[in-house]
Scaffold this active site. Structure first.
Site, PDB file in Angstrom:
ATOM      1  N   HIS A  99      -4.568   7.375   3.162  1.00 22.45           N
ATOM      2  CA  HIS A  99      -3.239   7.151   2.095  1.00 22.45           C
ATOM      3  C   HIS A  99      -2.794   5.889   2.407  1.00 22.45           C
ATOM      4  O   HIS A  99      -2.584   5.572   3.727  1.00 22.45           O
ATOM      5  CB  HIS A  99      -2.456   8.394   2.080  1.00 22.45           C
ATOM      6  CG  HIS A  99      -1.428   8.193   1.046  1.00 22.45           C
ATOM      7  ND1 HIS A  99      -0.519   7.501   1.234  1.00 22.45           N
ATOM      8  CD2 HIS A  99      -1.490   9.024  -0.107  1.00 22.45           C
ATOM      9  CE1 HIS A  99       0.204   7.656   0.008  1.00 22.45           C
ATOM     10  NE2 HIS A  99      -0.287   8.544  -0.777  1.00 22.45           N
ATOM     11  N   GLU A 147      -4.545   3.598  -5.744  1.00 21.73           N
ATOM     12  CA  GLU A 147      -2.990   3.477  -6.069  1.00 21.73           C
ATOM     13  C   GLU A 147      -2.743   2.405  -5.482  1.00 21.73           C
ATOM     14  O   GLU A 147      -2.549   1.845  -4.352  1.00 21.73           O
ATOM     15  CB  GLU A 147      -2.446   4.853  -4.924  1.00 21.73           C
ATOM     16  CG  GLU A 147      -2.753   6.360  -5.373  1.00 21.73           C
ATOM     17  CD  GLU A 147      -1.834   7.067  -4.465  1.00 21.73           C
ATOM     18  OE1 GLU A 147      -1.626   8.113  -4.969  1.00 21.73           O
ATOM     19  OE2 GLU A 147      -1.630   6.710  -3.176  1.00 21.73           O
TER      20      GLU A 147
END
Ligand code: G3P
Length: 228
Positions: A99, A147
């Site tokens: 992430h 993202e």
């Protein structure tokens, strides 16, 4: 390498991060809301609980649960690290990997993907752009979630602000591995954002603040699923 395991797509993956609103009892309630909405609406929703709640939540809800992070270490003398083996023990379905708030080295990502597959755990590897997504696709993760970090937590959806990154990530990843699930995330807040993501070819979305920070998380989730 792939495992036999899969989650249904299109899917909404809720990463509850380390917000106050998702800690302890509140995190448990968020997971129950996801389970309720998934069953009431017949849609696919997965949750990434706070790490300390993973075992409890994975054993209490009937939706896929993912760890928010895993470390590239073997079980043993490592303090505060999270192993794939310990995630497997919780009954979780898999883990987010890399992430943008918890980056890893590419060699570690590769090792995690391979070992997770051997343990029948799914990997959702986060990436920041098209080139990185393409490179990660070569490692054959279960899913890639693109993202753009600058849109995270802004409420401005990647699918509206930067549709090109979604469309081209889907195209490039599927060219390398057509079975790889492609999610997009950052700023996804409502059903329209989800619909736009799916129209751009994504298999679902990864989001956090749009639900966790909402005044009424269930209403926010119901709005989101209207876009599936
Ligand atoms: O993991 C999901 C995330 O990074 C996107 O966050 O708050 O923009 O939905 P958010």
């Amino acid at each position: 390498m792939k495992t036999g395991l899969e989650i249904e797509t299109p899917v909404i993956v809720l990463n509850v991060k380390a917000y106050v609103e998702s800690a302890g009892r509140k995190g448990f309630e968020l997971a129950k809301i996801c389970e309720e909405v998934a069953s009431e609406r017949g849609v696919s929703i997965a949750i990434c609980p706070q790490q300390v709640e993973l075992a409890l939540i994975a054993s209490s809800v009937n939706i896929p649960c993912f760890a928010q992070h895993v470390d590239a270490v073997e079980p043993g003398s490592h303090t505060g690290f999270i192993t794939l083996e310990s995630i497997k023990e919780t009954g979780a379905t898999g883990s987010l990997v890399n992430h943008s708030e918890h980056r890893l080295k590419i060699a570690d990502i590769d090792g995690i993907i391979e070992k997770a597959a051997s343990l029948d755990l799914l990997t959702i590897v986060c990436t920041n752009n098209i080139v990185v997504s393409k490179a990660v696709a070569e490692l054959n993760p279960y899913a890639i979630a693109v993202e753009p970090p600058e849109l995270i937590g802004t409420g401005k959806s990647v699918s509206k602000v930067d549709p090109g990154i979604v469309e081209d990530t889907v195209k490039e990843v599927k060219r390398v591995d057509e079975r790889c699930v492609v999610l997009c995330g950052a700023g996804v807040t409502n059903g329209e954002d989800v619909r736009a993501s799916i129209e751009l070819g994504a298999d679902g979305v990864l989001l956090a603040s749009g639900v966790v920070k909402a005044k009424d998380p269930k209403a926010a989730l119901l709005d989101l699923v209207s876009g599936l």
